[in-house]
Design an enzyme around this catalytic site. Structure first.
Site, PDB file in Angstrom:
ATOM      1  N   ASN A   1       0.819  -1.214   0.000  1.00 13.43           N
ATOM      2  CA  ASN A   1       0.000   0.000   0.000  1.00 13.43           C
ATOM      3  C   ASN A   1       0.851   1.260   0.000  1.00 13.43           C
ATOM      4  O   ASN A   1       1.992   1.247   0.469  1.00 13.43           O
ATOM      5  CB  ASN A   1      -0.907   0.030   1.243  1.00 13.43           C
ATOM      6  CG  ASN A   1      -1.957  -1.051   1.235  1.00 13.43           C
ATOM      7  OD1 ASN A   1      -2.882  -1.020   0.431  1.00 13.43           O
ATOM      8  ND2 ASN A   1      -1.820  -2.021   2.116  1.00 13.43           N
TER       9      ASN A   1
ATOM     10  N   ASP B   1      12.010   2.882   5.038  1.00 16.71           N
ATOM     11  CA  ASP B   1      10.927   2.764   6.015  1.00 16.71           C
ATOM     12  C   ASP B   1      11.465   2.522   7.414  1.00 16.71           C
ATOM     13  O   ASP B   1      10.977   3.093   8.400  1.00 16.71           O
ATOM     14  CB  ASP B   1       9.946   1.671   5.605  1.00 16.71           C
ATOM     15  CG  ASP B   1      10.613   0.315   5.371  1.00 16.71           C
ATOM     16  OD1 ASP B   1      11.841   0.269   5.137  1.00 16.71           O
ATOM     17  OD2 ASP B   1       9.905  -0.704   5.405  1.00 16.71           O
TER      18      ASP B   1
END
Length: 256
Positions: free
Chosen positions: A11, A109
């Site tokens: 996503n 991330d």
């Protein structure tokens, strides 16, 4: 307003910050073979749904673990908002030291998660990011990323189990009432939810033993909230940790 964008393997998560608060969060599916125009159309629609004035967005920052779409996404942001997005990568001011063997291998991330955890919580701190993969990142008392561990993600493990086993059904993941399941669905739920909770507990114990002290633990992503309810360790759940990290990084680097 500042637009923060986290591109994951499954996503794309968008967060718009206004006056240091998240105004809204939205999600789009990650598609690798996509053009700037297509992303711009989707981004335009999402911002419209949330009644966001494009002209009010004066900054943007992107963290991406899918390099194939990073440039297209940055171009789309430019088309819609008129601003050039910062891209999390080498040369960016982070305020954190990376002590792993090859710092270039650290995913953006994990870096952003670490920046947020370091700024928001006591150290040493362990960050559990439960997405497509479950990653554990350790930041010591000196604000250094020491490394961590990578495990199969909760949903990834469940999908692999279902795909490779003909008679097992697709299920919604929620905590069963007891560990010993009395039907197939509850047995799967027990294995996935309690199994991952035990994995977190065990890994936290081992990390703390190696460091020789207790750690603060924060979890984010995916099904982390449901699993953290079942751990023996006290784990802080923060679903917006990565977006908060992006906002912190934007403020550190916007002047440049």
């Amino acid at each position: 307003m500042i637009l923060t964008i986290d591109v994951g393997n499954s996503n794309i998560v968008l967060g718009v910050f206004e006056n240091d608060n998240i105004k809204f969060i939205a999600r789009m599916s990650t598609t690798q073979n996509v053009t700037s125009d297509e992303i711009a159309a989707n981004l335009h629609a999402v911002l419209n749904v949330h009644n966001t004035n494009f002209d009010a967005i004066h900054g943007a920052i992107i963290s991406s673990v899918v390099p194939q779409i990073t440039t297209a996404l940055a171009n789309a942001v430019k088309m819609i908002t008129g601003v050039s997005a910062l891209i999390v990568g080498p040369g960016m001011k982070t305020g954190i030291n990376i002590k792993i063997d090859n710092p270039a291998q650290l995913g953006s991330d994990l870096l952003v998660d670490s920046v947020a955890a370091s700024a928001l919580y006591p150290k040493p701190v362990i960050v559990a990011d439960m997405g497509t993969a479950t990653t554990l990142t350790v930041i010591d008392a000196n604000n250094c990323i020491l490394g961590g561990a990578i495990c199969p993600g909760v949903r990834t493990s469940l999908n692999a189990l279902i795909e490779k086993t003909a008679q097992l059904p697709q299920i919604n993941l929620e905590s069963p009432k007891k560990v010993i399941g009395s039907n197939t669905v509850d047995c799967i739920r027990s294995g996935v939810i309690f199994g991952n909770a035990c994995m977190l507990d065990g890994m936290i114990d081992r990390i703390e033993a190696q460091l020789g002290r207790e750690c603060f633990v924060v979890a984010t992503g995916g099904l982390s909230e449901e699993i953290c309810k079942q751990t023996k360790h006290n784990i802080e759940h923060n679903p917006t940790l990565l977006l908060q990290g992006l906002y912190i990084l934007y403020k550190k680097n916007a002047a440049n």
